[in-house]
Enzyme design. Structure first.
Site, PDB file in Angstrom:
ATOM      1  CG  HIS A 143      12.327 -23.363  12.164  1.00  0.00           C
ATOM      2  ND1 HIS A 143      12.440 -23.192  13.521  1.00  0.00           N
ATOM      3  CD2 HIS A 143      13.504 -23.925  11.756  1.00  0.00           C
ATOM      4  CE1 HIS A 143      13.609 -23.644  13.939  1.00  0.00           C
ATOM      5  NE2 HIS A 143      14.289 -24.079  12.884  1.00  0.00           N
ATOM      6  CG  ASP A 158      -0.339   0.259   2.527  1.00  0.00           C
ATOM      7  OD1 ASP A 158       0.901   0.379   2.596  1.00  0.00           O
ATOM      8  OD2 ASP A 158      -1.084   0.381   3.524  1.00  0.00           O
ATOM      9  CG  HIS A 213      10.876 -27.232  10.997  1.00  0.00           C
ATOM     10  ND1 HIS A 213      10.557 -26.704  12.226  1.00  0.00           N
ATOM     11  CD2 HIS A 213      12.222 -27.444  11.012  1.00  0.00           C
ATOM     12  CE1 HIS A 213      11.651 -26.571  12.950  1.00  0.00           C
ATOM     13  NE2 HIS A 213      12.684 -27.011  12.243  1.00  0.00           N
ATOM     14  CB  CYS A 257       1.004  -2.182   4.866  1.00  0.00           C
ATOM     15  SG  CYS A 257       0.965  -3.062   6.434  1.00  0.00           S
ATOM     16  CB  THR A 266       2.770  -1.647  11.009  1.00  0.00           C
ATOM     17  OG1 THR A 266       1.560  -2.255  10.507  1.00  0.00           O
ATOM     18  CG2 THR A 266       2.460  -0.296  11.622  1.00  0.00           C
TER      19      THR A 266
HETATM   20  C1  RB5 Z   1      -2.115   2.920   6.320  1.00  0.00           C
HETATM   21  O1  RB5 Z   1      -2.193   4.181   6.883  1.00  0.00           O
HETATM   22  C2  RB5 Z   1      -1.681   1.896   7.355  1.00  0.00           C
HETATM   23  O2  RB5 Z   1      -2.724   1.633   8.220  1.00  0.00           O
HETATM   24  C3  RB5 Z   1      -1.200   0.636   6.690  1.00  0.00           C
HETATM   25  O3  RB5 Z   1      -0.123   0.946   5.867  1.00  0.00           O
HETATM   26  C4  RB5 Z   1      -0.717  -0.456   7.610  1.00  0.00           C
HETATM   27  O4  RB5 Z   1       0.250   0.025   8.494  1.00  0.00           O
HETATM   28  C5  RB5 Z   1      -1.746  -1.268   8.268  1.00  0.00           C
HETATM   29  O5  RB5 Z   1      -1.482  -2.214   9.014  1.00  0.00           O
END
Ligand code: RB5
Length: 157
Positions: free
Chosen positions: A101, A11, A136, A68, A70
């Site tokens: 694993h 994203d 595994h 994304c 995080t």
């Molecule tokens: C987008 O703002 C953010 O929520 C997305 O990139 C991600 O971190 C979601 O888990």
């Protein structure tokens, strides 16, 4: 390092790091398939997990990189697909164990949480580490089975 086709998708939160990792892979002679997003505009991360599942599911790519902000949201979305084993990784140790694993076929990064050099290091380790199999293999096979009939409380524990 790897002759496999490597799909990348993110994203907006992972777009910048995806662009850098794509350039790194191309400069190393790897074959990449960029599934988007194609700019910093806000988009929905589940759509890019969907695109990754389609690409790996139909054989256009064998391994993937998802990002994304995080790495968390797109990991949750990706792991709803039995064809994906997506590992959110923050260091090379995690990247290695995800292959040895877990036989992970997708590595996940947070574009807002992981620096470029750490991500490059993790990706290099991920792409060059084989699955160990052995004990595994049965565990990984259990994750591929339909678990919906299972009790949420493990029996006999
Ligand atoms: C987008 O703002 C953010 O929520 C997305 O990139 C991600 O971190 C979601 O888990």
């Amino acid at each position: 390092m790897s002759s496999k086709i490597i799909a990348l998708a993110s994203d907006h939160g992972g777009y910048e790091l995806k662009t850098i990792l794509k350039e790194t892979l191309v400069s190393q002679g790897m074959s990449v398939l960029d599934l988007g997003t194609d700019g910093p505009q806000s988009v929905d991360y589940p759509d890019y997990a969907d695109a990754m599942a389609a690409a790996i599911g139909d054989g256009r790519a064998e391994v993937g990189v998802l990002l994304c902000g995080t790495g968390i949201g797109i990991s949750i979305a990706a792991n709803r697909y039995p064809v994906l084993r997506a590992a959110l990784v923050h260091d090379a140790f995690g990247a290695r164990l995800a292959r040895q694993h877990n036989d992970a076929n997708v590595i996940v990064f947070g574009g807002r949480t992981t620096g470029v050099e750490v991500a490059r290091d993790c990706l290099s380790v991920f792409l060059s580490t084989p699955f160990e199999g052995g004990r595994h293999a049965a565990r990984v096979a259990k994750m591929g089975a339909d678990r919906r009939g299972c009790s949420p409380v493990p029996q006999g524990k």
